[in-house]
Design a protein around this motif. Structure first.
Motif: not given
Length: 140
Positions: A90-118
């Motif tokens: 629900n991008f009309a709700d700023q709080n939900q947009m923040i949570h959405f973007l937080k999940n996207v950022m977490i995904t980015g960090g996790l993909l760094q681990i996928v790429a470079f290992g533990a």
């Protein structure tokens, strides 16, 4: 010892701990969690609940330990995107947009681990017999 030895563990801890805590919290809130899953219209809410607990609690702990890290990070990345689109769309709700973007950022960090290992301080590194980490062991 250089920071590169400890930073991958710190990153795994900072990404994995919130997942583990969220999964543990879901164990104590079955009805509320199933209710939220039902409210967004996902199929088979009790099964979705079990998957969420397994992915968050199990995946978070495995990520922290650095065991099967690339696979676990990939699974958590997919889970993070799925929850972003399912629960925070629900991008009309700023709080939900923040949570959405937080999940996207977490995904980015996790993909760094996928790429470079533990990294060095992990079960993956010990299993590969390499003090630098699974990425370097695979490249050798």
């Amino acid at each position: 010892m250089s920071a590169t030895r400890y930073l991958p563990f710190a990153g795994r801890l900072l990404l994995g701990l919130p997942f583990a805590m969220s999964g543990f919290g879901k164990l104590a809130a079955y009805s509320a969690t199933v209710g939220m899953i039902t409210a967004v219209g996902l199929p088979l809410p009790p099964l979705a609940y079990a998957v969420a607990v397994a992915v968050e609690l199990g995946g978070g702990l495995l990520l922290i330990a650095g065991y099967q890290t690339r696979y676990v990070a990939a699974a958590l990345a997919i889970f993070s995107l799925a929850t972003a689109f399912s629960f925070h769309n629900n991008f009309a709700d700023q709080n939900q947009m923040i949570h959405f973007l937080k999940n996207v950022m977490i995904t980015g960090g996790l993909l760094q681990i996928v790429a470079f290992g533990a990294g060095a301080l992990s079960f993956d590194s010990r299993r590969n017999g390499n003090a630098v980490g699974s990425r370097q062991a695979a490249a050798a």
